[in-house]
Design a protein around this motif. Sequence first.
Motif, PDB file in Angstrom:
ATOM      1  N   MET A   1       0.837  -1.180   0.000  1.00 19.40           N
ATOM      2  CA  MET A   1       0.000   0.000   0.000  1.00 19.40           C
ATOM      3  C   MET A   1       0.881   1.241   0.000  1.00 19.40           C
ATOM      4  N   ALA A   2       0.539   2.191  -0.866  1.00 19.93           N
ATOM      5  CA  ALA A   2       1.335   3.415  -1.000  1.00 19.93           C
ATOM      6  C   ALA A   2       1.055   4.345   0.169  1.00 19.93           C
ATOM      7  N   THR A   3       2.089   4.975   0.638  1.00 18.12           N
ATOM      8  CA  THR A   3       1.958   5.958   1.701  1.00 18.12           C
ATOM      9  C   THR A   3       1.526   7.284   1.086  1.00 18.12           C
ATOM     10  N   ARG A   4       0.564   7.878   1.692  1.00 16.99           N
ATOM     11  CA  ARG A   4       0.087   9.184   1.198  1.00 16.99           C
ATOM     12  C   ARG A   4       1.120  10.245   1.542  1.00 16.99           C
ATOM     13  N   ARG A   5       1.505  11.021   0.523  1.00 12.23           N
ATOM     14  CA  ARG A   5       2.505  12.074   0.731  1.00 12.23           C
ATOM     15  C   ARG A   5       1.839  13.303   1.331  1.00 12.23           C
ATOM     16  N   ILE A   6       2.578  13.998   2.163  1.00 11.83           N
ATOM     17  CA  ILE A   6       2.037  15.196   2.807  1.00 11.83           C
ATOM     18  C   ILE A   6       1.644  16.262   1.785  1.00 11.83           C
ATOM     19  N   ILE A   7       2.344  16.313   0.662  1.00 10.64           N
ATOM     20  CA  ILE A   7       2.018  17.331  -0.343  1.00 10.64           C
ATOM     21  C   ILE A   7       0.716  17.042  -1.086  1.00 10.64           C
ATOM     22  N   ASP A   8       0.147  15.848  -0.865  1.00  7.51           N
ATOM     23  CA  ASP A   8      -1.136  15.500  -1.470  1.00  7.51           C
ATOM     24  C   ASP A   8      -2.313  15.722  -0.523  1.00  7.51           C
TER      25      ASP A   8
END
Length: 169
Positions: free
Chosen positions: A1-8
């Motif tokens: 599972m991909a980690t959600r980036r703070i910039i998103d």
Amino acid sequence: MATRRIIDDDRLTAVGLLVEVHRGLTNKFATGLSKHGLSENELEILLRLGRTPNCQLRMSDLAAQTSLTTSGVTRVVDRLERAGLVERRSCESDRRGTWAVLTESGLARVSAAVADHIEDVERWYTGLLTEKQLAGLMEALRIVRDTVRPEAVAGVAEAAVAKTVRTVG
């Protein structure tokens, strides 16, 4: 599972959308306002005065309510005064204070500009939303505005009192 980036983060998207909408609306409205010889800043000041009791606000309150600096408001009011749309009056309760007062000519000019401006507002903004969406948006914007710019309604109550004092006295 991909980690959600703070910039998103969706909170950044919400702010970005608000900024993009403001810039887009400003550009869309500029053409119509120029037909009436008014800038966005001039319209903002004329509207604030026209929608305030007795069509007047202290210069300091006008600066607090707008997106302009105090010196920016002074420059715009200077232009509007030269055009006969606004006049300055001394504040009877505070000799240091000055009222900016919308003239009859100013009210006529802003009313004519608003008649066309409302069409642009409807075309590019309010007409794109349902009544429910618009009511929700206005409620949400007021919550945010009242938190980040509580001074945006500065002087309205005092202008109403000044009107009452003048009419009674």
